[in-house]
Design a protein around this motif. Structure first.
Motif, short mmCIF file in Angstrom:
data_model
loop_
_atom_site.label_atom_id
_atom_site.label_comp_id
_atom_site.label_asym_id
_atom_site.label_seq_id
_atom_site.Cartn_x
_atom_site.Cartn_y
_atom_site.Cartn_z
N ASP A 170 -46.26 41.49 45.78
CA ASP A 170 -45.50 42.57 45.06
C ASP A 170 -45.95 43.69 44.71
OD1 ASP A 170 -43.12 40.36 45.13
OD2 ASP A 170 -43.97 39.54 42.94
N LYS A 209 -28.97 49.66 41.32
CA LYS A 209 -29.17 48.94 40.86
C LYS A 209 -29.87 48.61 42.93
CE LYS A 209 -29.83 47.49 36.74
NZ LYS A 209 -28.33 48.16 36.44
N GLY A 211 -32.69 50.09 43.90
CA GLY A 211 -33.55 50.38 44.17
C GLY A 211 -34.37 52.08 44.43
N THR A 214 -37.09 52.22 42.08
CA THR A 214 -38.24 51.41 42.78
C THR A 214 -39.37 52.88 43.89
OG1 THR A 214 -37.82 49.41 42.03
CG2 THR A 214 -39.27 50.08 43.54
N SER A 320 -27.98 49.60 50.38
CA SER A 320 -28.17 48.11 50.39
C SER A 320 -28.83 47.67 51.55
CB SER A 320 -27.17 47.50 49.87
OG SER A 320 -26.74 47.61 48.57
N TYR A 326 -32.45 41.19 53.85
CA TYR A 326 -32.04 41.07 52.44
C TYR A 326 -32.64 39.24 52.02
CZ TYR A 326 -30.77 39.60 47.06
OH TYR A 326 -30.64 39.58 46.03
N PHE A 329 -36.55 39.23 52.74
CA PHE A 329 -37.50 39.55 51.33
C PHE A 329 -36.90 38.62 50.61
CE2 PHE A 329 -36.03 42.04 47.12
CZ PHE A 329 -37.07 41.49 46.85
N ARG A 333 -39.93 35.75 48.89
CA ARG A 333 -40.30 36.35 47.43
C ARG A 333 -40.33 35.12 46.63
NH1 ARG A 333 -41.46 40.72 43.90
NH2 ARG A 333 -39.13 39.70 43.00
N CYS A 360 -29.04 41.76 45.63
CA CYS A 360 -29.50 42.67 44.69
C CYS A 360 -30.65 42.17 44.47
CB CYS A 360 -28.24 42.59 43.50
SG CYS A 360 -28.96 43.15 42.08
N PHE A 361 -31.50 43.39 44.38
CA PHE A 361 -32.93 43.46 43.87
C PHE A 361 -33.17 42.17 42.43
CE2 PHE A 361 -33.47 46.40 47.22
CZ PHE A 361 -34.38 46.21 48.17
N ALA A 364 -32.60 38.99 42.74
CA ALA A 364 -33.96 38.08 43.34
C ALA A 364 -34.59 38.42 42.54
CB ALA A 364 -33.93 39.08 44.28
N THR A 365 -35.91 39.36 41.87
CA THR A 365 -36.31 39.04 41.08
C THR A 365 -36.19 38.10 39.48
OG1 THR A 365 -36.76 41.71 41.12
CG2 THR A 365 -37.90 40.57 39.23
#
Length: 511
Positions: A170, A209, A211, A214, A320, A326, A329, A333, A360-361, A364-365
């Protein structure tokens, strides 16, 4: 006449026989689906080698960055198709077992793309065509990359670990290499043009949302950027209500400070949810121009297109991720260093969850923490069913206004407290606080109260049986990047509003 007719008939028969023989030979020599999948794996391995080598180089040429993005998109697409074929059988098993419905619905964040894997000869033909198309596209891309590889050898190597190690830990900004270099090039660009506007302003525009914050955080943590600016300040929308020259120079959150630098250059980050008043912006820019040194820069980020007019350069638009990117990713993760193909049943469920999360990040988290805590197909199926029920209920309540689960503009209904109860746990708001780790290490935040401890975990929020009282806080996750913010939900108990029926939606549209 008979001679002519006989010759024509003989020619027709000869051509028909030749056509049938050629068709038969093509059918018997055509590669099987398994052989095509092995070919796709080999091409993807070659593509990964090129991309990983590129990620270890400092690429500043925009054309090369664009070509690297093309290579990545082909890689994401290839792995998406490969995993889809691998998960197909296990998805059908889950349909037959009535555990979790398996759907290859079109992506809402990329409606032009659709992958169907249903039974039937026509669907089988479409699968083969799709696989053949991806093989041809990746093969052509690799053939066209020779000049890119030659130029890549001239780029200086970065002194860090390979890209995938950072991805698993990460520590790397996923899928935004081109955008990140665009920001860094803007920040390091010297104001040498006569009459050039100072400070330079870069607008960053994108939906919530997606990113943006980030991306800015990674740019600010770059060594080249930190050595270029003596101070990096960050402002939110509430910080700008009474802004003046003094507040711009001395207030805000200090992300980086090196007073020993002689340049005095300052980087100002302004993060907005929506718009900023044009008169307020002019006053802010005028005060910044008077109070900060030459060569300073401003980055302003918002969901609104209106800030594009504030820029001294072209606005950066952050979109997005595609469905394929996605999934890549999300898969890394969730599975980390494990091979997802070794766990096909879990991979099939994870692919459905990724579709429901809609790029959506934040989702995902959150679901990464949930799924990794219990590596069990039954739990993952329960998580998928819960996510679908969660989305379905909010769409019934809000209708077309409900866009995504994590755009918290109205109370989001999570789950019913009890089967016989009419009360639901709802998410009322989201916010961020500094973690205990960042508070202890930050000299600028001494004396601040410690963040309130959450009363409920995310797992309890979605699957728990505890009945909370009143309002309570939930820790969604803690950022791995300094200053290690805790991302929190404010939750409560509510009865659902009157649901929006299809008839009302029909009348609302005026039809």
């Amino acid at each position: 006449m008979e001679v002519i007719c006989s010759a024509v008939m003989g020619e027709l028969v000869s051509r028909t026989i030749s056509f049938l023989v050629d068709k038969y030979l093509k059918q018997t020599t055509a590669p099987t689906e398994e052989e095509r999948l092995h070919s796709l794996q080999r091409l993807l391995l070659r593509l990964c080698i090129i991309i990983e080598e590129a990620e270890e180089r400092r690429i500043t040429n925009q054309a090369m960055l664009h070509q690297l993005c093309i290579l990545k998109m082909e890689m994401y697409r290839g792995y998406y198709i490969l995993d889809s074929f691998s998960c197909r059988a296990h998805g059908e098993e889950r349909m037959n077992d009535h555990q979790v419905s398996h759907s290859f619905a079109p992506s809402k964040f990329n409606p032009a793309k659709r992958v169907c894997f249903c039974s039937g000869s026509s669907q089988s033909a479409s699968q083969a065509e799709l696989l053949e198309q991806v093989l041809g596209s990746i093969g052509n891309t690799i053939e066209d990359v020779s000049e890119f590889v030659i130029l890549l050898n001239r780029c200086p190597r970065l002194y860090r670990q390979p890209y995938n190690m950072y991805l698993l830990l990460d520590k790397c900004m996923f899928g935004r290499h081109m955008e990140l270099e665009y920001i860094i090039n803007f920040l390091l660009q010297a104001e040498t043009t006569l009459g050039a506007e100072n400070p330079g302003v870069l607008p960053i525009i994108g939906p919530g949302k997606v990113g943006k914050s980030t991306l800015i955080e990674h740019a600010c943590n770059n060594e080249r950027v930190r050595s270029h600016f003596s101070q990096i300040l960050c402002f939110g929308g509430d910080d700008l209500k009474d802004a003046s020259a003094v507040t711009l120079r001395d207030a805000g959150i200090i992300k980086h400070q090196n007073l020993t630098m002689g340049s005095g250059r300052t980087l100002i980050i302004i993060e907005l949810v929506l718009d900023i008043d044009e008169r307020l912006w002019k006053r802010l820019f005028s005060s910044a121009k008077r109070s900060i040194a030459s060569g300073s820069k401003i980055i302003i980020a918002s969901r609104s297109d209106k800030i594009a007019s504030f820029g001294s350069t072209q606005a950066l638009r952050v979109q997005s991720l595609t469905q394929e990117a996605y999934w890549y990713f999300f898969k890394v993760r969730i599975f980390g260093c494990m091979n997802a193909q070794d766990h096909p049943k879990l991979a099939a469920i994870a692919m459905d969850i990724a579709r429901e999360l809609n790029g959506c990040f934040m989702g995902a988290t959150i679901f990464r923490g949930l799924l990794k805590s219990n590596f069990n197909p039954h739990f993952w199926s329960m998580a998928l069913a819960c996510l679908r029920k969660f989305k379905r209920h909010n769409m019934l309540v809000y209708g077309e206004r409900f866009v995504a689960p994590w755009q918290i503009e109205e109370p989001i209904y999570v789950r019913r407290l009890e089967k016989t109860s009419s009360e639901y746990i709802v998410i009322l708001d989201d916010y961020q606080t500094e973690s205990a780790k960042s508070s202890a290490n930050s000299p600028t935040n001494s004396g601040q109260s410690k963040p309130e401890a959450p009363k409920m975990s995310v797992q309890d929020l979605f699957f728990g049986s505890v009945r909370p009282q009143g309002k309570f806080n939930v820790l969604a996750w803690t950022s791995h990047l300094p200053p290690h913010y805790n991302y929190m939900f404010t939750c409560g108990i509510q009865r659902p509003r009157r649901k929006v029926t299809r008839k009302k939606c029909f009348l609302k549209n005026g039809n």
